[in-house]
Design a protein around this motif. Sequence first.
Motif, PDB file in Angstrom:
ATOM      1  N   PRO A 149      -1.785  -4.090  30.540  1.00  0.00           N
ATOM      2  CA  PRO A 149       0.094  -4.558  29.844  1.00  0.00           C
ATOM      3  C   PRO A 149       0.344  -5.942  30.656  1.00  0.00           C
ATOM      4  O   PRO A 149       0.083  -6.469  31.439  1.00  0.00           O
ATOM      5  N   LEU A 150       1.059  -6.457  29.511  1.00  0.00           N
ATOM      6  CA  LEU A 150       1.798  -7.964  30.087  1.00  0.00           C
ATOM      7  C   LEU A 150       2.615  -7.636  31.196  1.00  0.00           C
ATOM      8  O   LEU A 150       3.812  -7.132  30.977  1.00  0.00           O
ATOM      9  N   TYR A 165     -10.608  -2.643  32.234  1.00  0.00           N
ATOM     10  CA  TYR A 165      -9.255  -1.910  31.938  1.00  0.00           C
ATOM     11  C   TYR A 165      -8.185  -2.005  33.245  1.00  0.00           C
ATOM     12  O   TYR A 165      -8.891  -1.559  34.306  1.00  0.00           O
ATOM     13  N   ALA A 166      -6.923  -2.258  33.141  1.00  0.00           N
ATOM     14  CA  ALA A 166      -6.236  -2.588  34.090  1.00  0.00           C
ATOM     15  C   ALA A 166      -4.675  -1.802  33.837  1.00  0.00           C
ATOM     16  O   ALA A 166      -3.942  -2.403  33.376  1.00  0.00           O
ATOM     17  N   HIS A 167      -4.764  -0.592  34.159  1.00  0.00           N
ATOM     18  CA  HIS A 167      -3.530   0.293  34.167  1.00  0.00           C
ATOM     19  C   HIS A 167      -3.660   1.341  35.171  1.00  0.00           C
ATOM     20  O   HIS A 167      -4.442   1.994  35.156  1.00  0.00           O
ATOM     21  N   GLN A 168      -2.562   1.870  35.671  1.00  0.00           N
ATOM     22  CA  GLN A 168      -2.574   2.879  36.731  1.00  0.00           C
ATOM     23  C   GLN A 168      -2.413   4.294  36.117  1.00  0.00           C
ATOM     24  O   GLN A 168      -2.846   5.251  36.916  1.00  0.00           O
ATOM     25  N   GLU A 169      -2.157   4.260  35.117  1.00  0.00           N
ATOM     26  CA  GLU A 169      -1.834   5.629  34.481  1.00  0.00           C
ATOM     27  C   GLU A 169      -2.868   5.976  33.350  1.00  0.00           C
ATOM     28  O   GLU A 169      -2.638   5.319  32.207  1.00  0.00           O
ATOM     29  N   PRO A 170      -3.769   6.769  33.329  1.00  0.00           N
ATOM     30  CA  PRO A 170      -4.685   7.177  32.206  1.00  0.00           C
ATOM     31  C   PRO A 170      -3.843   7.563  30.920  1.00  0.00           C
ATOM     32  O   PRO A 170      -4.321   7.425  29.723  1.00  0.00           O
ATOM     33  N   LYS A 171      -2.740   8.231  31.128  1.00  0.00           N
ATOM     34  CA  LYS A 171      -1.766   8.805  29.966  1.00  0.00           C
ATOM     35  C   LYS A 171      -0.901   7.560  29.399  1.00  0.00           C
ATOM     36  O   LYS A 171      -0.467   8.092  28.348  1.00  0.00           O
ATOM     37  N   SER A 172      -1.184   6.389  29.803  1.00  0.00           N
ATOM     38  CA  SER A 172      -0.291   5.356  29.356  1.00  0.00           C
ATOM     39  C   SER A 172      -0.635   4.859  28.107  1.00  0.00           C
ATOM     40  O   SER A 172      -1.721   5.398  27.618  1.00  0.00           O
ATOM     41  N   LEU A 173       0.173   3.883  27.179  1.00  0.00           N
ATOM     42  CA  LEU A 173      -0.507   3.598  25.829  1.00  0.00           C
ATOM     43  C   LEU A 173      -1.679   2.732  26.189  1.00  0.00           C
ATOM     44  O   LEU A 173      -2.702   2.658  25.432  1.00  0.00           O
ATOM     45  N   ASN A 174      -1.814   1.852  27.344  1.00  0.00           N
ATOM     46  CA  ASN A 174      -2.934   1.373  27.769  1.00  0.00           C
ATOM     47  C   ASN A 174      -4.158   2.086  27.770  1.00  0.00           C
ATOM     48  O   ASN A 174      -5.303   1.843  27.349  1.00  0.00           O
ATOM     49  N   GLY A 175      -3.886   3.038  28.328  1.00  0.00           N
ATOM     50  CA  GLY A 175      -4.967   4.366  28.611  1.00  0.00           C
ATOM     51  C   GLY A 175      -5.542   4.885  27.579  1.00  0.00           C
ATOM     52  O   GLY A 175      -6.794   4.997  27.101  1.00  0.00           O
TER      53      GLY A 175
END
Length: 170
Positions: free
Chosen positions: A100-101, A7-17
Motif C-alpha cells: 500500500p502507498l 509483499y508488505a501488508h499486515q493483513e492477509p485479507k486486505s486488498l494487497n493480500g
Amino acid sequence: RKVLIVYAHQEPKSLNGSLKTVAVEELSKQGCTVTVSDLYAMQFEPRATRNDIVDCLHNSDEFNYGVETWEAYKRGGLSNDLIEEQKKVQDADLLIFQFPLYWFSMPAIMKGWMDRVLVQGFAHEFPNCYDSGLLKNKLALFSFTTGGSKEMYAKGGINGDIRYLLWPMQ
C-alpha cells in the motif's frame, strides 16, 4: 520463469493480500515458480544496523553502513536473513513489489528490505546502477494500492501526479 513477490501488508485479507494471492495463483497457472517474501509474517527487521554484519567490521573506529555492508558482502559476512533474501532475488527473473502507498512511499518495512538487501556489490556497483546495475537483467514491477481515486493522483490532483511520487522508488 521464476518470480519473487516482496509483499508488505499486515493483513492477509486486505486488498494487497488479495492481489498477492491472485498473483501467486495466476503466475503458478502460467508455469511460473513463485516465491513470496511476506515481510510482516517474516517479522523482517527493517532497520539497517551493525547486526547486518556478522563478522568483524572493516573500520571499527567509525561505523558507515554502506561501506560496511559492501565490504561484508564481498567477504560473505552479511547476516543470514540478508543472504536468504539476496538468494531469492538472484534466483528470480521477475520481482513484484506488492504494497500500500503510505505517506507517498512504500511502507517502512519494504524500504528497510531494499536498504538492507540491495547493498552495494550485490545490486549496484558505482557507477553501475539503475539500468546498468548488477541486477540489470531482472524485471521489476510495482503493484500497489493508493487508498485514493485516480483523480487524486493525477496532474493537478490533491496528491499530485503519481509518476512523480513513484520516481524515487523506481
